[in-house]
Design an enzyme around this catalytic site. Structure first.
Site, mmCIF file in Angstrom:
data_model
loop_
_atom_site.group_PDB
_atom_site.id
_atom_site.type_symbol
_atom_site.label_atom_id
_atom_site.label_comp_id
_atom_site.label_asym_id
_atom_site.label_seq_id
_atom_site.Cartn_x
_atom_site.Cartn_y
_atom_site.Cartn_z
ATOM 1 N N GLY A 21 34.089 51.568 7.118
ATOM 2 C CA GLY A 21 33.407 51.883 6.880
ATOM 3 C C GLY A 21 32.563 50.331 6.929
ATOM 4 O O GLY A 21 33.590 49.369 6.338
ATOM 5 N N LEU B 246 39.372 53.965 15.510
ATOM 6 C CA LEU B 246 40.168 53.856 17.174
ATOM 7 C C LEU B 246 40.538 53.503 18.368
ATOM 8 O O LEU B 246 41.213 53.042 18.941
ATOM 9 C CB LEU B 246 39.289 55.847 17.518
ATOM 10 C CG LEU B 246 39.317 56.911 15.889
ATOM 11 C CD1 LEU B 246 38.765 58.560 16.621
ATOM 12 C CD2 LEU B 246 41.552 57.390 15.760
ATOM 13 N N MET C 5 24.782 53.790 11.664
ATOM 14 C CA MET C 5 24.787 52.240 11.505
ATOM 15 C C MET C 5 25.722 51.764 12.737
ATOM 16 O O MET C 5 26.602 51.717 12.980
ATOM 17 C CB MET C 5 26.863 51.636 11.143
ATOM 18 C CG MET C 5 26.166 52.112 9.020
ATOM 19 S SD MET C 5 26.830 51.057 7.917
ATOM 20 C CE MET C 5 25.563 50.501 6.787
ATOM 21 N N LEU C 6 24.507 51.883 13.713
ATOM 22 C CA LEU C 6 24.585 51.879 15.227
ATOM 23 C C LEU C 6 23.667 50.634 15.274
ATOM 24 O O LEU C 6 22.652 50.206 15.309
ATOM 25 C CB LEU C 6 24.532 53.594 15.945
ATOM 26 C CG LEU C 6 25.633 54.522 16.209
ATOM 27 C CD1 LEU C 6 24.466 56.002 16.571
ATOM 28 C CD2 LEU C 6 26.472 53.996 16.142
ATOM 29 N N LYS D 154 34.617 46.087 23.855
ATOM 30 C CA LYS D 154 33.909 46.444 24.876
ATOM 31 C C LYS D 154 34.184 45.792 25.345
ATOM 32 O O LYS D 154 35.099 46.498 26.724
ATOM 33 C CB LYS D 154 32.619 46.999 24.579
ATOM 34 C CG LYS D 154 32.440 48.176 24.347
ATOM 35 C CD LYS D 154 31.833 49.117 22.919
ATOM 36 C CE LYS D 154 33.066 49.047 21.701
ATOM 37 N NZ LYS D 154 31.952 49.769 21.093
ATOM 38 N N THR E 72 25.895 41.260 13.654
ATOM 39 C CA THR E 72 27.531 41.978 14.362
ATOM 40 C C THR E 72 27.377 42.412 15.403
ATOM 41 O O THR E 72 28.412 42.426 15.980
ATOM 42 C CB THR E 72 27.377 42.796 13.288
ATOM 43 O OG1 THR E 72 27.503 42.516 11.748
ATOM 44 C CG2 THR E 72 29.168 43.914 13.326
ATOM 45 N N LEU F 58 23.294 33.174 16.789
ATOM 46 C CA LEU F 58 22.412 34.961 16.840
ATOM 47 C C LEU F 58 23.384 35.636 17.600
ATOM 48 O O LEU F 58 24.143 35.746 17.966
ATOM 49 C CB LEU F 58 21.097 34.519 18.207
ATOM 50 C CG LEU F 58 20.349 32.897 17.409
ATOM 51 C CD1 LEU F 58 19.379 33.585 18.635
ATOM 52 C CD2 LEU F 58 19.754 33.183 15.944
ATOM 53 N N HIS G 79 26.924 64.242 43.392
ATOM 54 C CA HIS G 79 27.890 65.538 44.206
ATOM 55 C C HIS G 79 28.980 63.980 45.388
ATOM 56 O O HIS G 79 28.151 63.222 46.151
ATOM 57 C CB HIS G 79 28.200 65.615 45.008
ATOM 58 C CG HIS G 79 29.011 66.468 45.231
ATOM 59 N ND1 HIS G 79 30.344 67.157 43.906
ATOM 60 C CD2 HIS G 79 30.274 66.889 46.408
ATOM 61 C CE1 HIS G 79 31.456 68.185 45.064
ATOM 62 N NE2 HIS G 79 31.326 67.123 46.260
ATOM 63 N N GLU H 256 44.605 58.758 7.694
ATOM 64 C CA GLU H 256 43.042 58.776 7.373
ATOM 65 C C GLU H 256 42.879 60.142 6.007
ATOM 66 O O GLU H 256 43.974 61.253 5.956
ATOM 67 C CB GLU H 256 42.803 59.602 8.846
ATOM 68 C CG GLU H 256 41.353 60.614 8.290
ATOM 69 C CD GLU H 256 39.870 59.601 7.670
ATOM 70 O OE1 GLU H 256 39.290 59.054 8.579
ATOM 71 O OE2 GLU H 256 39.494 60.335 7.369
#
Ligand SMILES: Cc1cc2nc3c(=O)[nH]c(=O)nc-3n(C[C@H](O)[C@H](O)[C@H](O)COP(=O)(O)OP(=O)(O)OC[C@H]3O[C@@H](n4cnc5c(N)ncnc54)[C@H](O)[C@@H]3O)c2cc1C
Length: 469
Positions: free
Chosen positions: A274, A190, A321-322, A53, A43, A40, A447, A207
């Protein structure tokens, strides 16, 4: 299997499909998920977001130690990447997540049915063909098509899985290709280009457009290109790919720029131009499901197709496409089916390229605003003036806030920075709630954090950044 029809059969278990199924089960719908693959997660979990990642993280450590170790007082001997170990870690991460999806679905009582789903009986039946050829028919009140997308193939550069490959293979090369040519300078090109360049591959990105990461602002593209070039990636922009050529035992990618032929030696060619929606074999034509000229399922703002009871979400419909877009659509669609008020705010979907530094945006960009004639003000802050960025050896990049010149309403943000994927999350809620640049400027960030650069950029919209001249 219930005697009564399912309330919802989801075809596809990617982030769109499995999240929709979980939400449907939470809402009390009798739900099934049909998945053609043996695992399961679609993609995203198997060959997309997560494994890429994992590789980016491992190779970033390797590259940082190899190139910046001495600066940080780390004396190490000769570093050599162990590709098998790196891939093994990636596989384990993927395994944990895909196993987790199965567990979540099972615990929620969602039926998991392995096989290829096809719409039948005007969308009231889903026919599932198992690997052994047996066919099962699922009666259902509603069907959700969440079949996702696959890599686009160029007609003159067909995938052969050996020389010309898609991201499906480039995410699992067993060894570092000496020369990798990447066609396409978008997110996938990339990211995977960076992975293999960090491991020592000579990477050339070809490209057709005049700039990399064309979905982002021009200043973002320009600086990102310079920084990636410093890491060894080569860019050939404005070059139209024409095919492959073999000469004296070497393969080449052929291209043209301004009518001049170009030749790039290549041991692997990754085509990342793509993705196309997965509708083949779905029975769309048979039940009269309307597709647009790009082959995407046409839906209205409630994710309804033209066939009653059939819905669609994710990569198989229009839009970016996310994975997170697919997930949000899945939830909204199911909530609408259950009579609730599902909604996706398309103006506040973040978009990230996970290079180093990362490239992130949300909402309207400056380049887009100019092209559309939308008035805007910008505030920009360079990370070189951010204490945490300097301390973390991550001073390359900037944050840019785009706001309405009259009302100060936040229109968008673009961030080129280490961990920009996390930083953009500090801007998105302001956009979601209709906040202003002033709201961002008045937000207190700890900070030292790189997020302080967001506050400074918001102050810069009104020319009041503190740590800038
Ligand atoms: C290399 C790479 C990196 C990426 N990185 C990111 C990222 O960092 N962030 C991000 O947001 N997006 C990323 N994406 C895009 C992301 O993976 C997709 O947007 C997301 O997976 C779309 O989800 P989906 O549920 O619509 O479809 P998918 O994830 O494609 O899932 C569709 C599922 O449907 C199944 N299926 C198809 N047809 C049938 C059928 N007839 N019957 C049964 N099952 C079927 C497929 O096997 C698949 O499991 C990346 C993609 C790639 C390729």
């Amino acid at each position: 299997m219930p005697d009564q029809p399912f309330d919802l059969v989801v075809i596809g278990s990617g982030p769109g499909g499995y999240v929709a199924a979980i939400r449907a089960a939470q809402l009390g719908l009798r739900t099934a998920v049909v998945e053609k693959d043996s695992v399961l997660g679609g993609t995203c979990l198997n060959i997309g977001c997560i494994p890429s990642k994992a590789l980016l993280y491992s190779t970033e450590i390797y590259h940082t130690v190899a190139t910046r170790g001495a600066v940080h007082g780390l004396k190490v001997g000769k570093l050599t990447p162990d590709i098998a170990a790196l891939m093994q870690r990636k596989t384990e991460v993927v395994g944990k997540l895909t196993g987790g999806v199965k567990l979540l679905l099972e615990k929620r009582g969602v039926a998991i049915i392995q096989g290829t789903g096809r719409l039948a009986a005007a969308g009231r039946v889903v026919e599932v063909t198992a690997a052994n050829g047996s066919i099962q028919k699922l009666d259902t009140k509603n069907v959700l098509v969440a079949t996702g997308s696959s890599s686009v193939e160029l007609p003159f550069l067909k995938f052969d899985g050996r020389l010309v490959v898609s991201s499906d293979q480039a995410i699992a090369f067993p060894e570092v290709p000496a020369k990798l040519v990447v066609v396409g300078a978008g997110a996938i090109g990339l990211e995977l280009g960076s992975v293999w360049a960090r491991l020592g591959s000579e990477v050339t990105v070809v490209e057709m457009l005049p700039r990399i990461a064309p979905a982002y602002d021009e200043d973002v593209s320009r600086l990102a290109q310079r920084l990636l070039q410093k890491q060894g990636l080569k860019f050939e922009l404005g070059a139209k790919v024409t095919g492959v050529k073999f000469e004296r035992g070497q393969s080449f990618l052929t291209a043209q720029r301004d009518g001049q032929p170009l030749l790039f030696p290549a041991d692997k060619i990754l085509v990342a131009v793509g993705r196309k929606p997965n509708t083949a074999g779905l029975g769309a034509a048979e039940i009269g499901l309307a597709l647009d000229p790009q082959g995407r399922v046409i839906v209205d703002d409630h994710y309804r197709t033209n066939v009653s009871g059939v819905f669609a979400i994710g990569d198989v419909i229009a839009g970016p496409m996310l994975a997170h877009k697919a997930e949000e659509e899945g939830v909204a669609c199911v909530e609408l089916i259950a009579g609730k008020a599902g909604h996706v705010n398309y103006a506040a979907i973040p978009n990230v390229i996970y290079t180093e530094p990362e490239i992130a945006s949300v909402g309207l960009g400056e380049t887009d605003a100019k092209a559309k004639g939308i008035p805007f003000r910008i505030g920009k802050f360079n990370l070189a003036a951010n204490g945490r960025a300097l301390a973390s050896d991550a001073a390359d990049g900037f944050v840019k806030i785009i706001a309405d010149p009259k009302t100060d309403r936040l229109l968008g943000a673009q961030i080129l920075a280490h961990n920009a994927s996390e930083l953009i999350a500090a801007v998105t809620p302001h956009l979601e709630y209709g906040g202003s640049a002033e709201d961002v400027a008045r937000t207190i960030y700890a900070h030292p954090t790189m997020a302080e650069a967001i506050k400074e950029a918001a102050l810069a919209v009104d020319s009041r950044a503190i740590h800038a001249l």
